[in-house]
Structures are given as structure tokens and as C-alpha cells.
Design an enzyme around this catalytic site. Structure first.
Site, PDB file in Angstrom:
ATOM      1  CB  SER A 119     -31.433  70.256  91.768  1.00  0.00           C
ATOM      2  OG  SER A 119     -32.015  69.190  91.033  1.00  0.00           O
ATOM      3  CG  HIS A 140     -28.718  73.114  94.034  1.00  0.00           C
ATOM      4  ND1 HIS A 140     -30.002  73.343  94.492  1.00  0.00           N
ATOM      5  CD2 HIS A 140     -28.806  73.071  92.675  1.00  0.00           C
ATOM      6  CE1 HIS A 140     -30.815  73.443  93.463  1.00  0.00           C
ATOM      7  NE2 HIS A 140     -30.127  73.287  92.355  1.00  0.00           N
ATOM      8  CD  GLU A 152     -30.697  74.441  98.096  1.00  0.00           C
ATOM      9  OE1 GLU A 152     -31.776  74.631  98.687  1.00  0.00           O
ATOM     10  OE2 GLU A 152     -30.552  73.560  97.218  1.00  0.00           O
ATOM     11  CG  ASN A 190     -35.249  72.464  93.571  1.00  0.00           C
ATOM     12  OD1 ASN A 190     -35.659  73.555  93.196  1.00  0.00           O
ATOM     13  ND2 ASN A 190     -34.259  71.835  92.970  1.00  0.00           N
TER      14      ASN A 190
END
Length: 292
Positions: A119, A140, A152, A190
Site C-alpha cells: 500500500s 494495490h 492502483e 492512502n
């Protein structure tokens, strides 16, 4: 090399979910984990999930059997050998991932593409331990992997165009929408989301009630889940690790982790999975009150 075979390394929540998504799309998947307990838990989770779908009528018994027939389990990393794609989904620690990639580099066919579900860790650093850095990249997934539509895609410094297109095409076959994320800590989602959760934790530390913070964001910004609820859901330890990664990666004080998060992790208050976080939960995971 079997162009319909995918190996998923790690049978935890993410690895198990990724394997489900692949099996549902018709790929032959082997979910590899060295821990027998993880494999047994993964099997039980999948069986319970699909049985519930059959009961609700969203899946027939025949469809369930067909999907499960594509999903197998193994404790042996060697079983990733002839897969055209290997997806690593082990704990978010760079040394663990580098060790797995080094082993996979020796085991997998020379043309196999290997991706990490990290991540936010460096794809280039992970790829550096292999002899095929051009065939390494990040993919991800988001929890729960069979449901969340986003994937991602993160290229390392030497990831080839061919590797990128193979992974992008694979993403389409399992029904994911992709975004090209930069190879910086936190990637895209994130980097935006976790600092918001961190700021929400600061507000609780400063005296705001968790439910007030959550209601403010749900009713004021139309978020389906408040930032404090989300932190409990994903795990306070996971959130703290991601925030720490942002702080160490950018060396910027705006990413400083909230001290309250560190204290809660030390106290074993990890959120919903431990029964205690910003909120209290019963044995079934239902919220029953607040700790602040």
C-alpha cells in the site's frame, strides 16, 4: 508457463480476497501461505462467504462450485512456478517482501510478472533484489478485494511497458478500474486518505467525541463512513504503520503520526479486530459504545 494460472502469496484477508476475485474471473488460482492456520481460516472464510451468497440467491450452488474449483491452496512457494502472474500479499514490511521476491525470482518462470500488493512501499527497492526488475510492479488492491473496484498501478523505475500492459489488461479481466499512481509513499489513495484519518485522531486526542467527528464527515461531506470508524475498521496498527511510512518517506512534519494512535497500539486497542479501538465492539463486531 500457464497463461491462465495466477499465484497469490499470502492467505490473509487481502490475499484471500484477491484469490477470490481471480477465481471468479475464471483464472486457476493457487493461494500460497506457509502457515496452516492461515490457509484453514481462508478456506473457512471463502466457504462461509459463498454459502451466504447462495442462501441470499445472488449465486447458485453450481456457480459456487465452479468458482471454488478454480481456487486451490498450498504451503509450498514452489507451486507458483508456472504461473504467468504472481501477486504478493504478505505483511507490509519491506524486508519480508524483499525476501519473498528474492525467492520468487528463483522459482517463477523467466517471463512471469510479479506484482506487490503493497500500500505504499518502494516498488523499485523490492525489485532490486530480483534479476527481473523490469517485470516487477505494484498492484494495490483495496479491502475487501472482491468488492472494491479500484486497483492502483505503480511502476518502479525500470518496470517495462510490456509488464505494465500485462497487469493493466489483467485488471480489466477481473473487473477493476485502474489508476496510475506515482511511486511515492502512500501512492495515491492512502496519501490523501490516511492524513485525514490521522487529523481526525488528533481531534479526538484534543477532546472531540469520535461520533461527532464521524458524523461531521458523513453528514457534511457525504462520506459513507467516518474517518474514526474507518480507522477502527482497517486497524489502528495498520493505519499507524501507513502514516509512519508517509512520515519517514517524505520527511515532512505534516505527516507526523498522532501520538494517541501510538498509545492505543501499545495498549492493544487495534480497532474492530481486537474489540477495542476508538469504539467498543461486541463478539460479533457490532459497535456498542465509545472509548473516548
Amino acid at each position: 508457463m500457464n497463461k491462465n494460472k495466477i499465484a497469490v502469496i499470502g492467505a490473509g484477508l487481502m490475499g484471500n480476497g484477491i484469490a477470490q476475485a481471480c477465481a471468479k474471473a475464471g483464472y486457476d488460482v493457487v493461494n500460497v501461505d506457509t502457515f496452516e492456520d492461515a490457509i484453514e481460516k481462508a478456506k473457512a472464510t471463502v466457504e462461509k462467504l459463498f454459502s451466504r451468497k447462495v442462501e441470499k440467491g445472488s449465486l447458485t450452488e453450481e456457480e459456487k462450485r465452479k468458482i471454488l474449483s478454480h481456487n486451490s491452496y498450498s504451503k509450498n512457494l514452489e507451486d507458483a512456478k508456472d504461473a504467468f502472474l504472481v501477486i504478493e500479499a504478505v505483511p507490509e514490511k519491506i524486508e519480508i517482501k524483499k525476501d519473498i521476491f528474492k525467492k520468487l525470482d528463483d522459482i517463477a518462470d523467466s517471463e512471469t510478472v510479479i506484482v506487490s500488493n503493497t500500500s505504499g512501499l518502494s516498488i523499485s527497492e523490492i525489485a532490486s533484489v530480483t534479476n527481473r526488475p523490469d517485470k516487477i510492479m505494484g498492484a494495490h488492491f483495496f479491502y475487501p478485494a472482491p468488492v472494491m473496484k479500484l486497483l492502483e498501478l505503480v511502476r518502479g523505475l525500470v518496470t517495462s511497458d510490456e509488464t505494465y500492459h500485462i497487469v493493466k489488461e489483467y485488471a480489466k479481466t477481473i473487473g477493476k478500474t485502474t489508476v496510475d499512481a506515482p511511486e511515492f509513499p502512500g501512492f495515491m489513495v492512502n496519501r490523501i486518505l490516511v492524513p485525514m484519518q490521522n487529523e481526525a485522531a488528533y481531534m479526538v486526542m484534543e477532546g472531540s467525541k469520535p461520533e461527532d467527528v464521524d458524523n461531521a464527515m458523513k453528514l457534511g461531506c457525504n462520506h459513507p463512513m467516518g474517518p474514526i470508524e474507518l480507522t477502527d475498521f482497517v486497524g489502528i496498527d495498520t493505519m499507524l504503520a501507513t502514516m509512519t511510512g508517509l512520515y519517514n518517506g517524505f520527511h515532512d512534519s505534516k505527516y507526523r503520526p498522532c501520538p494517541l494512535l501510538e498509545t492505543m497500539v501499545k495498549a492493544g486497542m487495534l480497532g474492530k479486530k481486537s474489540g477495542q479501538g476508538f469504539y467498543k465492539y461486541d463478539a460479533k463486531g457490532n459497535k456498542i459504545g465509545s472509548n473516548f
